[in-house]
Design a protein around this motif. Structure first.
Motif, PDB file in Angstrom:
ATOM      1  N   ASP A  51      42.465  18.942 -23.621  1.00  0.00           N
ATOM      2  CA  ASP A  51      42.975  18.342 -23.160  1.00  0.00           C
ATOM      3  C   ASP A  51      42.533  16.822 -23.168  1.00  0.00           C
ATOM      4  OD1 ASP A  51      44.900  20.259 -23.954  1.00  0.00           O
ATOM      5  OD2 ASP A  51      44.497  20.638 -21.538  1.00  0.00           O
TER       6      ASP A  51
ATOM      7  N   ARG B  69      47.253  24.783 -30.271  1.00  0.00           N
ATOM      8  CA  ARG B  69      47.856  23.365 -30.731  1.00  0.00           C
ATOM      9  C   ARG B  69      47.773  24.164 -32.616  1.00  0.00           C
ATOM     10  NH1 ARG B  69      47.201  18.899 -27.125  1.00  0.00           N
ATOM     11  NH2 ARG B  69      45.755  19.545 -25.655  1.00  0.00           N
TER      12      ARG B  69
ATOM     13  N   SER C 240      42.016   9.165 -25.023  1.00  0.00           N
ATOM     14  CA  SER C 240      41.857   8.453 -26.609  1.00  0.00           C
ATOM     15  C   SER C 240      43.202   7.430 -26.589  1.00  0.00           C
ATOM     16  CB  SER C 240      41.615   9.489 -27.983  1.00  0.00           C
ATOM     17  OG  SER C 240      41.500   9.062 -29.112  1.00  0.00           O
ATOM     18  N   GLN C 241      44.257   8.458 -26.667  1.00  0.00           N
ATOM     19  CA  GLN C 241      45.744   7.894 -26.358  1.00  0.00           C
ATOM     20  C   GLN C 241      45.588   6.604 -25.639  1.00  0.00           C
ATOM     21  OE1 GLN C 241      49.294  10.118 -25.420  1.00  0.00           O
ATOM     22  NE2 GLN C 241      50.179   8.373 -26.094  1.00  0.00           N
TER      23      GLN C 241
ATOM     24  N   PRO D  64      42.646  14.544 -26.518  1.00  0.00           N
ATOM     25  CA  PRO D  64      43.687  13.181 -26.761  1.00  0.00           C
ATOM     26  C   PRO D  64      43.862  12.106 -25.692  1.00  0.00           C
ATOM     27  CG  PRO D  64      43.764  15.245 -26.692  1.00  0.00           C
ATOM     28  CD  PRO D  64      42.382  15.203 -26.395  1.00  0.00           C
TER      29      PRO D  64
ATOM     30  N   HIS E 139      48.626  22.884 -35.928  1.00  0.00           N
ATOM     31  CA  HIS E 139      48.034  21.352 -37.062  1.00  0.00           C
ATOM     32  C   HIS E 139      48.817  21.240 -37.919  1.00  0.00           C
ATOM     33  CE1 HIS E 139      44.750  20.033 -33.551  1.00  0.00           C
ATOM     34  NE2 HIS E 139      45.399  21.603 -33.944  1.00  0.00           N
TER      35      HIS E 139
ATOM     36  N   THR F  41      45.019   4.430 -33.456  1.00  0.00           N
ATOM     37  CA  THR F  41      43.590   3.783 -33.386  1.00  0.00           C
ATOM     38  C   THR F  41      43.984   1.923 -34.192  1.00  0.00           C
ATOM     39  OG1 THR F  41      42.265   4.236 -35.392  1.00  0.00           O
ATOM     40  CG2 THR F  41      42.435   5.815 -33.351  1.00  0.00           C
TER      41      THR F  41
END
Length: 550
Positions: free
Chosen positions: A16, A485, A22-23, A19, A487, A105
């Motif tokens: 967790d 999760r 990364s955000q 991401p 996708h 990004t």
């Protein structure tokens, strides 16, 4: 917003946290980019800035140098980042908002700015900005190449004239050979059509693999030598193993290669629309027709409007016919401007020349590479054309292996491996049953392309605690990861060929399938990764130990 992102990321761990941070990183980068654009805006707002725009080192150069100094990067790198920042906030404000939320990004933003640089119409630019903001904020995993193809597809929808890059690069295709360094080696630079480059790459790779495993050359060296063999017309590469019983002769020779291009029928058919009828000759003067009513004021206004429309139509360059587009890739390029440079205004000089490759529907190579329509037409020269038939509501096929017609449809619909983030071309993939056979039918709604690696991953790492997949009637795949999760991956043809993603017959399972790996065995390595690494280290240390002292 940014503080809340950092706070939420700080309270996470494990998968967790990746991401979440990364955000936060992307959101922080968005604020850095906005600060760069703000610095240039402040410079332009300063007193006397208008006169400094004519300086050799103008406002932009000054701000770029300032950014380079504070970031400890070169001025060239700072200039590039500043260009991206200004273009993002002036041309793509909605994409900038998504960037500020950390959903995309900086690399993605830079690609958007670069690939959308030729869109100049304000309405088209606004539409492109909205489409990209909506699509990229909820995108599936993409490689850089796939991202470029996706953006090119959106650009082609809103402003086909922006594909001028294709015409310019196509006219500049060439092969250059440099061998003047005295080393006995030569360097080859070539610019080819994408389908020719794919065929060339496949051919030299096949030639490089016709030797036996004992050949001492690396794959790169054999690929280089294969170019020489290809130049001499050979269908195999001479093996250098120096063994009397070399098994290379048993390997099949390198033969022709196949490049798959997906195009609509409209792209492959010349425009056969009838030419407009010539205008009727004017009638000779005669007595007025008493049966015809007199012209009113409204009639005169309509006639005036028609005259203005005709004048505007005459001033606007006509769209070229598809046949003309096919020849636009060859010969000398047309004049860049319609009048001498000294007579142009600044706006005219900075406006790109309208592209001519605009009316032929674009195509794609298997794997998703965007291919402008004119180049797709060129690829058909000497090619075998196979029609792709949409199954519609056809019933399932009564066997495990799909027919060639059905397999061709699935590969053209998917274009790539359907695992999240994988872009292996569909021609290199297995056609997998989402619901395993025989419980799951051999039908388009139950078939998808998976590369061998991800096919094995699904088969042996699936089940309730592994990767699980669900397929919808339109080819969409919903993957559930081991951590729960989800996708979502969509067919690669959906952007350029939405007709291939039309729903097919709904799947009806005939039972509960057993475990994916029932009766199967996972292929195994001969050595572990750790053993391979230890062996490489030992080999390299042995080579260093045997080297002469420096």
């Amino acid at each position: 917003m940014f503080d809340s992102l950092v706070a939420s990321a700080a309270g996470t761990s494990g998968a967790d946290a990746v991401p979440a941070w990364s955000q936060a990183e992307s959101a922080a980068c968005a604020r850095k980019v906005a600060a760069m654009a703000g610095m240039l805006e402040a410079a332009y707002a300063a007193s006397g800035s208008a006169s400094r725009d004519l300086w050799c080192v103008d406002n932009f150069d000054a701000v770029a140098a300032h950014i380079g100094a504070v970031l400890r990067i070169t001025t060239g790198a700072a200039s590039n980042q500043l260009l991206i920042a200004v273009a993002l906030h002036e041309r793509f404000p909605q994409v900038a908002a998504v960037f500020a939320d950390g959903l995309i990004t900086y690399q993605l933003v830079r690609t958007v700015v670069q690939r959308g640089a030729l869109v100049v119409d304000p309405d088209a630019l606004h539409a492109l900005d909205a489409m990209l903001a909506a699509a990229l904020s909820t995108r599936e995993p993409m490689s850089v190449a796939t991202l470029e193809k996706t953006i090119d597809g959106f650009v082609a929808q809103v402003d086909p004239q922006a594909v001028i890059r294709t015409e310019t690069r196509a006219r500049g295709r060439s092969v250059e050979i440099g061998d003047e360094d005295g080393s006995g080696m030569a360097t080859v630079f070539a610019t080819l059509f994408a389908h020719d480059a794919k065929a060339f790459d496949t051919r030299i790779d096949a030639l490089a693999r016709t030797v036996c495993p004992a050949d001492p050359r690396t794959l790169d060296q054999r690929r280089s030598d294969a170019m020489g063999a290809l130049s001499h017309g050979a269908d195999r590469l001479a093996c250098l193993c120096e063994s009397e019983d070399c098994p290379a002769g048993e390997n099949p020779p390198s033969t022709g290669v196949v490049v798959y291009v997906i195009a609509s029928q409209d792209t492959l058919t010349l425009d056969e629309r009838p030419a407009p009828a010539p205008p009727a000759p004017p009638l000779p003067p005669s007595a007025p027709d008493v049966s015809a009513p007199d012209h009113t004021v409204a009639d005169e206004a309509a006639i005036a409007d028609e005259a203005v429309a005709e004048q505007e139509s005459a001033d606007t360059p006509a769209s070229p016919a598809p046949a003309a587009e096919r020849t636009a890739l060859d010969g000398e390029p047309p004049a860049m401007f319609a009048k001498p440079l000294r007579e142009l205004t600044l706006t005219e000089a900075l406006t790109p020349t309208p592209g001519r490759l605009a009316t032929i529907r674009p195509a794609a190579m298997m794997g998703g590479q965007f291919l402008p329509g004119a180049i797709a037409c060129r690829a058909t020269v000497g090619a075998t054309i196979t029609p792709i038939v949409h199954p519609g509501q056809a019933p399932p096929e009564p066997r495990y292996r799909p027919s060639k017609k059905l397999a061709d449809f699935v590969r053209c619909r998917d274009m790539t491996c359907r695992f999240p983030g994988c872009r292996a071309p569909a021609t290199n993939c297995d056609v997998d049953h989402t619901i395993p056979w025989p419980c799951g039918p051999t039908a388009a709604s139950n078939l998808k392309c998976l590369c061998r690696r991800h096919h094995l991953l699904k088969t042996f790492w699936g089940g309730e605690s592994g990767w699980r997949d669900q397929q919808l009637d339109d080819g969409t795949i919903v993957w559930t990861a081991p951590d729960g999760r989800t996708h979502v991956t969509t067919p690669g043809s959906r952007l350029l060929f939405p007709e291939l993603s039309q729903p097919t017959r709904t799947v009806e399972a005939s039972g509960v399938p057993r475990g994916h790996a029932s009766g199967l065995t996972m292929p195994r390595r001969t050595t572990t990764r750790a053993q391979d690494r230890a062996r490489r280290i030992q080999r390299e240390r042995g080579e260093l130990a045997g080297a002469p002292p420096g």
